[in-house]
Enzyme design. Structure first.
Site, short mmCIF file in Angstrom:
data_model
loop_
_atom_site.label_atom_id
_atom_site.label_comp_id
_atom_site.label_asym_id
_atom_site.label_seq_id
_atom_site.Cartn_x
_atom_site.Cartn_y
_atom_site.Cartn_z
N HIS A 28 -27.97 7.99 21.74
CA HIS A 28 -27.93 6.92 20.73
C HIS A 28 -29.28 6.67 20.06
O HIS A 28 -29.37 5.78 19.20
CB HIS A 28 -27.46 5.61 21.38
CG HIS A 28 -28.46 5.07 22.33
ND1 HIS A 28 -28.67 5.62 23.58
CD2 HIS A 28 -29.35 4.06 22.20
CE1 HIS A 28 -29.64 4.95 24.18
NE2 HIS A 28 -30.07 4.00 23.36
N HIS B 1 -32.86 4.32 16.20
CA HIS B 1 -31.91 3.76 17.17
C HIS B 1 -30.59 3.49 16.45
O HIS B 1 -30.55 2.72 15.51
CB HIS B 1 -32.47 2.48 17.77
CG HIS B 1 -31.67 1.98 18.93
ND1 HIS B 1 -30.46 1.33 18.79
CD2 HIS B 1 -31.90 2.06 20.26
CE1 HIS B 1 -29.99 1.03 19.98
NE2 HIS B 1 -30.84 1.47 20.90
#
Length: 167
Positions: free
Chosen positions: A72, A87
């Site tokens: 992620h 992110h």
């Protein structure tokens, strides 16, 4: 001499500043203060911008080395030692990698616009995740950044930020 009338076509990237971070995905650019996660909106990790993504591929914002890589998120170290974190989403770490496909390797060299992570956008959004994607300068070194204003962006084409050496 100057090739002013040359028929040779130049690539789009030939016109971009070399001291720029480019959009990591297609979508809508928003200021960091609007991110619905205090760690990012309060700039605890650093300053930057966010993209409410409309595409599924997350690309590198600059040339550099992928220093850290998770399904992620990834950290990028530029040749001038600036460090940038990308992110994907709010609380997406809780998925344990489900809904993400890593396309690059940790410690690999990447170029601006190279695909790094593919997101199963429908799957994650159906699970209730906000996939706003933050591009955070975690170590600016001796550089000053200017971030772009809100608006539509294209992966690998739109400038998110420019930077210059502080004097």
């Amino acid at each position: 001499m100057f090739n002013l009338f040359s028929r040779e076509k130049r690539r789009y990237k030939d016109f971009l500043p070399c001291n720029a971070l480019l959009a990591v995905a297609d979508g809508y650019l928003v200021p960091m203060e609007k991110v619905p996660d205090e760690v990012f909106s309060q700039k605890i990790l650093g300053d930057g911008v966010a993209i409410q993504i409309s595409s599924q591929t997350i690309c590198s914002p600059a040339n550099g080395m992928i220093d850290t890589l998770a399904p992620h998120a990834f950290g990028l170290v530029l040749p001038n030692k600036i460090e940038v974190m990308v992110h994907i989403g709010v609380d997406t770490v809780s998925m344990g990698g489900k809904g993400f496909k890593v396309l690059a390797a940790e410690k690999s060299q990447v170029k601006q616009g190279d695909p790094v992570i593919r997101v199963d956008k429908d799957f994650l959004e159906n699970k209730g995740f906000n996939l706003i994607t933050m591009v955070v300068v975690t170590d600016a070194r001796d550089f000053q950044f200017r971030y772009s204003a809100e608006g539509t962006v294209q992966a690998g084409k739109s400038v998110l930020a420019t930077y210059e050496k502080c004097v």
